[in-house]
Design a protein around this motif. Structure first.
Motif, PDB file in Angstrom:
ATOM      1  N   LYS A  58       0.844  -1.181   0.000  1.00 61.77           N
ATOM      2  CA  LYS A  58       0.000   0.000   0.000  1.00 61.77           C
ATOM      3  C   LYS A  58       0.886   1.239   0.000  1.00 61.77           C
ATOM      4  CE  LYS A  58      -2.368  -1.376   3.648  1.00 61.77           C
ATOM      5  NZ  LYS A  58      -3.401  -1.404   4.703  1.00 61.77           N
ATOM      6  N   ALA A  59       0.266   2.401  -0.236  1.00 65.68           N
ATOM      7  CA  ALA A  59       1.048   3.628  -0.387  1.00 65.68           C
ATOM      8  C   ALA A  59       1.901   3.918   0.844  1.00 65.68           C
ATOM      9  CB  ALA A  59       0.117   4.805  -0.680  1.00 65.68           C
ATOM     10  N   GLY A  60       1.340   3.716   2.028  1.00 61.40           N
ATOM     11  CA  GLY A  60       2.100   3.959   3.251  1.00 61.40           C
ATOM     12  C   GLY A  60       3.303   3.034   3.375  1.00 61.40           C
ATOM     13  N   GLN A  61       3.146   1.796   2.918  1.00 60.63           N
ATOM     14  CA  GLN A  61       4.260   0.851   2.961  1.00 60.63           C
ATOM     15  C   GLN A  61       5.334   1.219   1.946  1.00 60.63           C
ATOM     16  OE1 GLN A  61       1.593  -2.559   2.338  1.00 60.63           O
ATOM     17  NE2 GLN A  61       2.388  -3.430   4.251  1.00 60.63           N
ATOM     18  N   VAL A  62       4.899   1.671   0.758  1.00 59.78           N
ATOM     19  CA  VAL A  62       5.882   2.112  -0.241  1.00 59.78           C
ATOM     20  C   VAL A  62       6.708   3.248   0.343  1.00 59.78           C
ATOM     21  CG1 VAL A  62       6.189   3.155  -2.516  1.00 59.78           C
ATOM     22  CG2 VAL A  62       4.465   1.377  -2.189  1.00 59.78           C
ATOM     23  N   ARG A  63       6.041   4.190   0.977  1.00 62.53           N
ATOM     24  CA  ARG A  63       6.758   5.323   1.586  1.00 62.53           C
ATOM     25  C   ARG A  63       7.700   4.845   2.695  1.00 62.53           C
ATOM     26  NH1 ARG A  63       3.816  10.201   5.026  1.00 62.53           N
ATOM     27  NH2 ARG A  63       5.731  11.360   5.551  1.00 62.53           N
ATOM     28  N   ALA A  64       7.195   3.984   3.586  1.00 65.84           N
ATOM     29  CA  ALA A  64       7.990   3.553   4.739  1.00 65.84           C
ATOM     30  C   ALA A  64       9.184   2.686   4.345  1.00 65.84           C
ATOM     31  CB  ALA A  64       7.091   2.788   5.718  1.00 65.84           C
ATOM     32  N   GLU A  65       9.004   1.857   3.309  1.00 64.71           N
ATOM     33  CA  GLU A  65      10.034   0.877   2.972  1.00 64.71           C
ATOM     34  C   GLU A  65      10.953   1.311   1.836  1.00 64.71           C
ATOM     35  OE1 GLU A  65       7.897  -2.697   2.045  1.00 64.71           O
ATOM     36  OE2 GLU A  65       6.841  -2.725   3.963  1.00 64.71           O
ATOM     37  N   GLN A  66      10.461   2.135   0.927  1.00 65.71           N
ATOM     38  CA  GLN A  66      11.209   2.402  -0.303  1.00 65.71           C
ATOM     39  C   GLN A  66      11.763   3.815  -0.413  1.00 65.71           C
ATOM     40  OE1 GLN A  66       8.843   1.118  -3.745  1.00 65.71           O
ATOM     41  NE2 GLN A  66       7.961  -0.549  -2.539  1.00 65.71           N
ATOM     42  N   LEU A  67      11.161   4.782   0.260  1.00 62.64           N
ATOM     43  CA  LEU A  67      11.590   6.167   0.073  1.00 62.64           C
ATOM     44  C   LEU A  67      13.013   6.402   0.552  1.00 62.64           C
ATOM     45  CD1 LEU A  67      11.062   9.043  -0.810  1.00 62.64           C
ATOM     46  CD2 LEU A  67       9.976   9.471   1.416  1.00 62.64           C
ATOM     47  N   ALA A  68      13.335   5.960   1.764  1.00 60.79           N
ATOM     48  CA  ALA A  68      14.683   6.204   2.286  1.00 60.79           C
ATOM     49  C   ALA A  68      15.760   5.554   1.422  1.00 60.79           C
ATOM     50  CB  ALA A  68      14.786   5.729   3.741  1.00 60.79           C
ATOM     51  N   PRO A  69      15.605   4.275   1.027  1.00 58.92           N
ATOM     52  CA  PRO A  69      16.606   3.689   0.122  1.00 58.92           C
ATOM     53  C   PRO A  69      16.706   4.443  -1.198  1.00 58.92           C
ATOM     54  CG  PRO A  69      15.289   1.955   1.128  1.00 58.92           C
ATOM     55  CD  PRO A  69      14.637   3.261   1.483  1.00 58.92           C
ATOM     56  N   ALA A  70      15.564   4.909  -1.707  1.00 54.33           N
ATOM     57  CA  ALA A  70      15.596   5.652  -2.966  1.00 54.33           C
ATOM     58  C   ALA A  70      16.373   6.951  -2.804  1.00 54.33           C
ATOM     59  CB  ALA A  70      14.168   5.946  -3.437  1.00 54.33           C
ATOM     60  N   LEU A  71      16.109   7.683  -1.739  1.00 54.25           N
ATOM     61  CA  LEU A  71      16.825   8.942  -1.511  1.00 54.25           C
ATOM     62  C   LEU A  71      18.317   8.716  -1.356  1.00 54.25           C
ATOM     63  CD1 LEU A  71      14.327  10.638   0.977  1.00 54.25           C
ATOM     64  CD2 LEU A  71      14.780  11.339  -1.383  1.00 54.25           C
ATOM     65  N   ALA A  72      18.682   7.594  -0.729  1.00 55.04           N
ATOM     66  CA  ALA A  72      20.105   7.292  -0.536  1.00 55.04           C
ATOM     67  C   ALA A  72      20.818   7.065  -1.862  1.00 55.04           C
ATOM     68  CB  ALA A  72      20.255   6.067   0.366  1.00 55.04           C
ATOM     69  N   MET A  73      20.086   6.659  -2.881  1.00 55.44           N
ATOM     70  CA  MET A  73      20.680   6.445  -4.203  1.00 55.44           C
ATOM     71  C   MET A  73      20.822   7.747  -4.999  1.00 55.44           C
ATOM     72  SD  MET A  73      18.689   2.953  -5.322  1.00 55.44           S
ATOM     73  CE  MET A  73      18.542   1.581  -4.174  1.00 55.44           C
ATOM     74  N   ARG A  74      20.235   8.821  -4.483  1.00 54.90           N
ATOM     75  CA  ARG A  74      20.294  10.141  -5.113  1.00 54.90           C
ATOM     76  C   ARG A  74      19.948  10.074  -6.613  1.00 54.90           C
ATOM     77  NH1 ARG A  74      21.585  13.696  -1.573  1.00 54.90           N
ATOM     78  NH2 ARG A  74      21.614  15.323  -3.172  1.00 54.90           N
ATOM     79  N   PRO A  75      18.748   9.627  -6.915  1.00 53.48           N
ATOM     80  CA  PRO A  75      18.361   9.530  -8.332  1.00 53.48           C
ATOM     81  C   PRO A  75      18.152  10.902  -8.948  1.00 53.48           C
ATOM     82  CG  PRO A  75      16.460   9.138  -6.942  1.00 53.48           C
ATOM     83  CD  PRO A  75      17.648   9.222  -6.013  1.00 53.48           C
ATOM     84  N   ASP A  76      18.421  11.023 -10.240  1.00 53.34           N
ATOM     85  CA  ASP A  76      18.007  12.231 -10.939  1.00 53.34           C
ATOM     86  C   ASP A  76      16.697  11.985 -11.695  1.00 53.34           C
ATOM     87  OD1 ASP A  76      19.064  10.746 -13.101  1.00 53.34           O
ATOM     88  OD2 ASP A  76      20.963  11.805 -12.968  1.00 53.34           O
TER      89      ASP A  76
END
Length: 268
Positions: A58-76
Motif C-alpha cells: 500500500k502507499a504507506g508501505q511504499v513510503r515507509a520501505e522504499q523512500l529512504a533507500p531511494a533517496l540514498a541512491m540520489r536519483p536524478d
C-alpha cells in the motif's frame, strides 16, 4: 537534468511497477519501469537503474520501505506509482493515501530528482465486478494530480484514453497490465518526460475485433475470473495476508541498463 542525460533512475511502487503481467516469477518480470529504463538508456548509455517496487504494498508501505533507500541512491529520475492496493480495500482514506504519495513527491523533488507518476484507469470498465470502487480510483487520480502540480511532478495521463481499458492490454487477472499494456505505459511516461523519440502512438486504439459475445459467455467469464483471481485475493485479505509477504525488491541496487534496440513484445 536533460531528459537525455539521466544517470540514476529509481522506481518506487507496488506490483504494477514490479512488472506483474509482463513475464513471470520463473523467467523474470519486465514491466513498464524496466522498459522505460531501457528507453532512457538509449540516450544515456551509463544509466544505472534500481526497481524497489514490491507487489501488494500500500502507499504507506511504499513510503515507509522504499523512500529512504531511494533517496540514498540520489536519483536524478524517479517514478512513484502507488495507491491501487489501498483503493481495493474497504474503508480506504483517500486523503491519507494521497498524503503518502505526496510525501514521496516532496522528498524526491526536494533532492533535485525529476519525478514522474501516472494515472490509474477506471477498473470498473475493465472488470464489471469492480465498478463499485471505480469512483475511488478516479478520486485518487484527482488528488495525486493536484499533489503532482504542487511539486512539479510529471504526470502521464494514462487513464485519459479509451485504449487504456481495452482488455487486450491487460493480463488475465484484470488487475495488471499485460506485455502490451506495460509497453504502452512505458511509452506514455517516456512521452510525458519528453524523452527523445517518444510520441503519442500509445494513445491510439487497438484494431477493432469481433465483439459478438453472448450474455451467458460474458457471465461465465466473470464467474471464472472471480473463482480464479477474486476468490484467492479475498481469502488473503481475510487472513491478513498479502501477495508480497516475504518478498524483496527484484532490483534493490543501482545496476547498469542495456539499451533496448527495439521492442519485440507482441503487438495487436
Amino acid at each position: 537534468m536533460s531528459s537525455s542525460g539521466y544517470l540514476r533512475y529509481v522506481a518506487l511502487g507496488d506490483s504494477h511497477t514490479e512488472g506483474l503481467g509482463d513475464g513471470d516469477d520463473v523467467r523474470g518480470l519486465r514491466g513498464w519501469a524496466d522498459r522505460l529504463a531501457e528507453q532512457v538508456a538509449r540516450h544515456s548509455p551509463g544509466l544505472l537503474y534500481a526497481n524497489l517496487a514490491v507487489r501488494g504494498r500500500k502507499a504507506g508501505q511504499v513510503r515507509a520501505e522504499q523512500l529512504a533507500p531511494a533517496l540514498a541512491m540520489r536519483p536524478d529520475l524517479a517514478t512513484v506509482v502507488a495507491g491501487v492496493n489501498d483503493v481495493l480495500r474497504p474503508g480506504c482514506d483517500l486523503d491519507e493515501v494521497a498524503g503518502h504519495v505526496e510525501a514521496m513527491f516532496a522528498a524526491l523533488t526536494a533532492q533535485g530528482a525529476t519525478v514522474a507518476t501516472l494515472m490509474f484507469p477506471d477498473v470498473g470498465r475493465i472488470t464489471p465486478l469492480a465498478r463499485p470502487i471505480g469512483h475511488r480510483v478516479l478520486a485518487l487520480n484527482a488528488r495525486i494530480r493536484e499533489a503532482a502540480d504542487r511539486h512539479g511532478v510529471v504526470v502521464a495521463e494514462t487513464a485519459a484514453h479509451a485504449a487504456a481499458t481495452d482488455p487486450r492490454l491487460w493480463s488475465a487477472d484484470r488487475l495488471h497490465a499485460g506485455p502490451l499494456g506495460h509497453m504502452r505505459i512505458a511509452a506514455a511516461v517516456a512521452q510525458a518526460l519528453g524523452l527523445p523519440g517518444s510520441d503519442d502512438k500509445w494513445t491510439l486504439p487497438l484494431p477493432a475485433e469481433g465483439t459478438d459475445i453472448s450474455v451467458w459467455r460474458a457471465v461465465g467469464a466473470e464467474l471464472r475470473w472471480a473463482g480464479t483471481f477474486l476468490g484467492p485475493w479475498v481469502g488473503r485479505r481475510l487472513r491478513g495476508r498479502s501477495s508480497g509477504d516475504g518478498r524483496q525488491a527484484k532490483r534493490p541496487a543501482l545496476l547498469p541498463v542495456a539499451a533496448s534496440a527495439g521492442d519485440t513484445s507482441p503487438s495487436v
